[in-house]
Design a protein around this motif. Structure first.
Motif, PDB file in Angstrom:
ATOM      1  N   GLU A  61       0.860  -1.219   0.034  1.00  0.00           N
ATOM      2  CA  GLU A  61      -0.419   0.297   0.342  1.00  0.00           C
ATOM      3  C   GLU A  61       0.922   1.317  -0.112  1.00  0.00           C
ATOM      4  O   GLU A  61       0.489   1.773  -0.372  1.00  0.00           O
ATOM      5  N   ARG A  82      -5.078  -0.287  -5.890  1.00  0.00           N
ATOM      6  CA  ARG A  82      -5.695  -0.496  -3.814  1.00  0.00           C
ATOM      7  C   ARG A  82      -7.167  -0.981  -3.794  1.00  0.00           C
ATOM      8  O   ARG A  82      -6.989  -2.253  -2.749  1.00  0.00           O
ATOM      9  N   ALA A  83      -7.515  -1.257  -4.716  1.00  0.00           N
ATOM     10  CA  ALA A  83      -8.851  -2.406  -4.423  1.00  0.00           C
ATOM     11  C   ALA A  83      -8.436  -3.654  -4.603  1.00  0.00           C
ATOM     12  O   ALA A  83      -8.831  -4.546  -3.551  1.00  0.00           O
ATOM     13  N   ARG A  86      -6.565  -4.691  -1.810  1.00  0.00           N
ATOM     14  CA  ARG A  86      -7.964  -4.978  -0.402  1.00  0.00           C
ATOM     15  C   ARG A  86      -8.836  -5.604  -0.646  1.00  0.00           C
ATOM     16  O   ARG A  86      -8.559  -6.571   0.305  1.00  0.00           O
ATOM     17  N   SER A  87      -8.989  -6.523  -1.586  1.00  0.00           N
ATOM     18  CA  SER A  87      -9.174  -7.784  -1.960  1.00  0.00           C
ATOM     19  C   SER A  87      -8.612  -8.490  -1.232  1.00  0.00           C
ATOM     20  O   SER A  87      -8.715  -9.992  -0.974  1.00  0.00           O
ATOM     21  N   ARG A  89      -6.047  -8.958   0.522  1.00  0.00           N
ATOM     22  CA  ARG A  89      -5.806  -9.109   2.031  1.00  0.00           C
ATOM     23  C   ARG A  89      -7.212  -9.513   2.769  1.00  0.00           C
ATOM     24  O   ARG A  89      -7.371  -9.559   4.324  1.00  0.00           O
ATOM     25  N   ALA A  90      -8.372  -9.832   2.296  1.00  0.00           N
ATOM     26  CA  ALA A  90      -9.276  -9.529   2.901  1.00  0.00           C
ATOM     27  C   ALA A  90      -9.343 -10.826   3.477  1.00  0.00           C
ATOM     28  O   ALA A  90      -9.024 -12.250   2.694  1.00  0.00           O
TER      29      ALA A  90
END
Length: 96
Positions: A61, A82-83, A86-87, A89-90
C-alpha cells in the motif's frame, strides 16, 4: 637486430605510457562507481525518509501511495491497485 630491452621508448615514452594506463584505470574506476551508485538505491529510502529507527520494508500500500504521489500512476490505476490489494488481504471463506 631488434632491441627488446627496456630502453626502446626513452623517458618520454615511459611517461606517456604511465599517464595512459593511470588515466585508463581512473576511467574504469569512475565508471564502476557511477554504475554501482544506483544498484542498491532503487526503491529504497534512507532512514531519515522512513523515520528514525524504522527498518521495516515498505508495504504494498505504501508503494502504491508513493507512486501515485510521485505522479508515476494515474488516479484510475491507483484506485484499481488499492482495491486489488484490499481484496487480496480480505479473509477468505476457508481452506480449499
Amino acid at each position: 637486430m631488434m632491441d627488446f630491452g627496456c630502453g626502446g621508448f626513452g623517458a618520454g615514452g615511459w611517461i606517456a605510457m604511465t599517464v595512459f594506463w593511470v588515466s585508463l584505470l581512473a576511467l574504469v574506476i569512475w565508471a564502476v562507481t557511477r554504475a554501482g551508485a544506483g544498484w542498491g538505491a532503487a526503491g529504497s529510502r534512507t532512514s531519515e525518509e522512513r523515520g528514525r529507527g524504522d527498518t521495516a520494508p515498505e508495504s504494498p500500500e505504501d508503494i502504491v501511495d508513493r507512486r501515485f504521489a510521485a505522479g508515476e500512476i494515474d488516479e484510475d490505476t491507483y484506485q484499481s491497485m488499492r482495491a486489488a490489494l484490499r481484496s487480496s488481504r480480505a479473509p477468505h471463506d476457508g481452506p480449499r
